[in-house]
Scaffold this active site. Structure first.
Site, PDB file in Angstrom:
ATOM      1  N   GLU A   1     -48.820 -48.437 -16.023  1.00 12.29           N
ATOM      2  CA  GLU A   1     -49.926 -46.821 -16.094  1.00 12.29           C
ATOM      3  C   GLU A   1     -51.255 -47.082 -16.298  1.00 12.29           C
ATOM      4  O   GLU A   1     -51.701 -46.607 -16.113  1.00 12.29           O
ATOM      5  CB  GLU A   1     -48.601 -46.485 -17.309  1.00 12.29           C
ATOM      6  CG  GLU A   1     -49.248 -44.968 -18.287  1.00 12.29           C
ATOM      7  CD  GLU A   1     -48.868 -44.372 -19.015  1.00 12.29           C
ATOM      8  OE1 GLU A   1     -47.060 -44.816 -19.102  1.00 12.29           O
ATOM      9  OE2 GLU A   1     -48.990 -44.071 -19.823  1.00 12.29           O
ATOM     10  N   ASP A   2     -51.301 -48.301 -17.018  1.00  5.59           N
ATOM     11  CA  ASP A   2     -52.715 -48.025 -17.291  1.00  5.59           C
ATOM     12  C   ASP A   2     -54.228 -49.045 -16.737  1.00  5.59           C
ATOM     13  O   ASP A   2     -54.901 -49.758 -16.912  1.00  5.59           O
ATOM     14  CB  ASP A   2     -52.837 -48.616 -19.064  1.00  5.59           C
ATOM     15  CG  ASP A   2     -52.526 -47.260 -20.238  1.00  5.59           C
ATOM     16  OD1 ASP A   2     -52.099 -45.889 -19.295  1.00  5.59           O
ATOM     17  OD2 ASP A   2     -51.774 -48.179 -20.711  1.00  5.59           O
TER      18      ASP A   2
ATOM     19  N   ASP B   1     -30.173 -39.842 -58.244  1.00  6.96           N
ATOM     20  CA  ASP B   1     -29.320 -40.234 -56.539  1.00  6.96           C
ATOM     21  C   ASP B   1     -30.500 -41.299 -55.883  1.00  6.96           C
ATOM     22  O   ASP B   1     -31.262 -41.462 -54.806  1.00  6.96           O
ATOM     23  CB  ASP B   1     -28.456 -40.665 -56.050  1.00  6.96           C
ATOM     24  CG  ASP B   1     -28.119 -39.452 -55.227  1.00  6.96           C
ATOM     25  OD1 ASP B   1     -29.205 -38.527 -55.607  1.00  6.96           O
ATOM     26  OD2 ASP B   1     -27.827 -38.686 -54.484  1.00  6.96           O
TER      27      ASP B   1
END
Ligand code: MN
Length: 748
Positions: free
Chosen positions: A99-100, A280
């Site tokens: 992608e980069d 709780d």
């Protein structure tokens, strides 16, 4: 260009301290690998590491650190927190490379093989998504498609998202919001569905930290302050249990852990009780180590020991050992009354169940075949996902929303006439059930009986229902069926059937149009395009359809055109008649009390040029953390960052988000809605309240509505305030009044 790139890479290198940092991070990754790996694996991991280091050399993260630390950390999360092996680790190291950087998909395939190639490709964002309503949804759909080929894609995506969420602080605020919204909208539910309990919990907490920072800090501080007391209590609770567990000789561990901040916040919100009253805040977990065939027996044995000491609350017993949750979760839960009358949740499970509870899907493969019933939980779910994908017509937003129903937190357990168990998301209807059996059963479903009684198709299924479906050949889906179904599978199938029918119906319209154009000696395609454009239809099909149903009148439309040289030409209208509306209201409506325009900075600049309004869903006021959202139809809206409606919008339309900050001014006035509850101690209460508000605080009340019931009252008060600080002071003062038990700002 190519030449200069090569030179750049030769010259570029990391400074020594960063080199060390990168190497350390890589070592940490190697140390965290839990599965057995051989020399080839080790070599491949190293090759991937070196390739990624080189490929990302020019990139830095928003924080300024070398980008490569991101893929290394994602790989570490895969190994350490999800327990994945070498294939996933290598893919994670390479997940942003295609992608980069200049590295291509082909290079990855050639160097690491097809399997890793497919995973890396699945993790690469789609290119050039400009003309779609939601690039986010398109990309997500792609991830899900690959999920069906290799589940690791989505597990690595989880790790990727986790690292981005943990390091969100470096991002500008509006980006943080967008990423958090997307995370809580889809990634947290997906983590739940995959059984990645720890990851889901951390996602929710990290999202809350962004959208609701104040509440997050408040609860986290209170948890810290109460830690010592809590630990003492837990030890006291556990002590007698240890004794009897030891006497049995079963190998065991006991943990007492606080619940997540997000889940505590949810309790405060839904149960409308303060932090101090939540019983709780923690759960005690007993984990035993036993042979598979003894699991169920030993879990119940431990249950019996626990309830020998502490009285159980019967309606809180949950047996997911006998019938696991649809996401594979197995555990025996009970809530008991502990020392000082406090309620304590106890979770009983085996080591195997614990690993599945923490690592979900990833652990599932390890234990495949150990117990019989779990065999198909994930396969069943994957089938649903596959069907949702197949029945979709390419609309990614629709897909993401349908897909979300397969992630629902809760489910309902129902039975076929033969007694087979079918698990559906909670809220599913009888018609959903029909589609879950087979799409043909769904299409032709004509009558439904539940527990021998005839029910409407939209009947909401209840646990334990047994369902009979009657089909008829003449039956077919209609539009109202969409309102009677919630599951992605049923809705996808119904939509597909409706589209098919619409197409058939539209054919009649197409024929009618063809005749009309032929009579006028106009070419079909050309004439149709002119009309579609003129009438602003999105596509031909819609146009044909409207002709076929007589929704538009062809003859009348043709009157607006003349035919010139075989073409349709619009007859120019004369000067349009000026429309004068009598008694027209003044254009600028005066706002009753808040006659001023709130001032904001939009994307760092004074927002005067924008036409924005405050969203009515969350009524932001000066001082609230806000963002701007550009709507499709009604301009820009200012929402609070914790607005419940905004999440969905941000997750799907993140690119419409803009940063917004208040320009603090003194002569401002906002409406804040409060709900005040208390004890109705006679006629004085209302008076005291309004006196406090108007005289002591000097604020105006815009609306006031009070309801009383058996000594309690609930008042809805609209207050005019200058800013948030003033509101906080007002809430505090009101809270201190006698007879008032809670003062809450309305969130929705
Ligand atoms: Mn990434």
């Amino acid at each position: 260009m190519v030449f200069s790139c090569i030179i750049m890479q030769k010259v570029l290198t990391y400074p020594d301290h960063e080199k060390r940092e990168i190497e350390e991070a890589y070592q940490l990754l190697l140390d965290s690998i839990k599965v057995e790996i051989d020399d080839t694996d080790r070599e491949n991991i190293h090759t991937a590491y070196e390739l990624a280091v080189e490929a990302h050399i020019k990139q830095r993260r928003k924080s300024g650190e070398p980008y490569i630390l991101h893929p290394i950390e994602v790989a570490r999360i895969c190994a350490a927190e999800i327990g994945l092996g070498p294939t996933a680790i290598i893919s994670a190291l390479l997940h942003d490379v295609v992608e980069d950087t200049d590295v291509t998909q082909e290079e990855i395939n050639a160097r690491f093989g097809e399997k890793i190639g497919i995973i890396v490709n699945g993790l690469t964002k789609l290119d050039g998504l400009y003309n779609v309503p939601s690039p986010q949804a398109e990309n997500f759909k792609k991830v899900i498609k690959t999920l069906l080929v290799d589940i690791r894609v989505v597990l690595i995506k989880m790790a990727d998202r986790m690292h981005n969420m943990r390091t969100l602080g470096a991002m500008p605020q509006h980006k943080q919001l967008k990423i958090a919204a997307e995370t809580s909208f889809i990634y947290a539910p997906l983590a739940h569905r995959l059984g990645l309990y720890n990851i889901k919990t951390e996602f929710q907490d990290l999202c809350m930290k962004v959208t609701d920072a104040e509440k997050y800090e408040e609860i986290s501080k209170k948890l810290e302050d109460s830690e010592k007391d809590r630990n003492e209590y837990i030890n006291k609770f556990i002590r007698p249990l240890r004794k009897s567990l030891e006497s049995t000789g079963i190998e065991y561990r006991i943990l007492g852990r606080p619940k997540s901040i997000y889940s505590i916040y949810n309790k405060i919100k839904t149960k409308k009780v303060p932090f101090e009253e939540i019983y709780d805040l923690f759960a005690v977990r007993v984990i035993v180590s036993v042979l598979p065939k003894l699991e169920k027996q030993v879990c119940w044995q431990v249950y019996s020991m626990v309830t020998d000491f502490y009285k159980p609350i019967p309606e809180r017993l949950k047996d997911w050992v006998t019938t696991p949750k649809a996401n594979g979760y197995e555990s025996l839960h009970t809530t008991v009354v502990g020392p000082q009358g406090r309620f304590v949740e106890v979770q009983i499970r085996t080591e195997r169940m614990d690993e599945i509870a923490e690592r979900g899907f990833a652990a599932h493969w390890k234990y495949k075949g150990v117990t019989s019933q779990k065999e198909n939980v994930y396969e069943q779910w994957l089938d649903t996902v596959r069907e949702t994908l197949e029945s979709q017509d390419g609309d990614a937003i629709e897909f993401v929303n349908d897909f979300k129903t397969s992630l629902y937190n809760e489910e309902v357990y129902v039975y076929t006439p033969k007694g087979d168990l079918i698990i559906l998301p909670k809220g599913a209807t009888a018609l959903d059930f029909a589609f879950s059996i087979h799409s043909d059963v769904g299409y032709h479903c004509s009558a439904i009986k539940v527990n021998n009684k005839l029910v409407p198709m939209g009947y909401e299924l209840q646990n334990g229902d047994q369902i009979w479906i009657t089909t008829s050949k003449n039956q077919k889906p209609n539009k109202s069926w969409l309102k009677m179904t919630v599951t992605g599978k049923a809705r996808g199938k119904i939509r597909a059937a409706l589209r098919e029918e619409r197409k058939e119906q539209a054919e009649f319209g197409k024929e009618a149009l063809g005749r009309k154009l032929k009579n006028n000696k106009v070419d079909f395609d050309e004439g149709t395009d002119v009309l579609v454009n003129h009438l602003k239809y999105k596509n031909r099909l819609d146009f044909y359809y409207d002709i076929s149903t007589d929704s538009i009148n062809l003859a009348a439309i043709f009157k607006d055109f003349k035919v010139e040289g075989g073409k349709l030409v619009l007859i120019e209208e004369e000067e349009p008649k000026a429309k004068v509306e009598e008694n027209a209201p003044p254009i600028k409506r005066k706002r009753a009390e808040t006659d001023f325009k709130p001032r904001l900075m939009i994307n760092g600049e004074e927002g005067d040029s924008y036409d924005y309004t405050l969203a009515t869903c969350c009524n932001p006021l000066q001082g609230d953390r806000v963002f701007a959202y550009v709507t499709a139809a009604s301009g820009m809206k200012i929402h609070r960052t914790n607005c419940p409606n905004a999440t969905h919008l941000m997750a799907n339309y993140g690119y419409r988000i803009m940063k917004a900050e208040w320009i603090m001014t003194a002569n401002s006035s906002f409406v804040a809605d409060l709900v005040i509850t208390g004890i109705d101690s006679g006629p004085g209460v209302i008076e005291k309240m309004s006196h406090t508000i108007s005289s002591r605080m000097g604020l105006n009340i815009r609306s006031f509505h009070i309801d009383g019931n058996e000594g309690y009252f609930e008042a809805q008060v609209g207050l005019l305030v200058q800013n948030k600080d003033q509101l906080i002071l007002a809430i505090r003062d009101l809270q201190n009044l006698e007879g008032i038990s809670s003062v809450v700002r309305v969130e929705e």
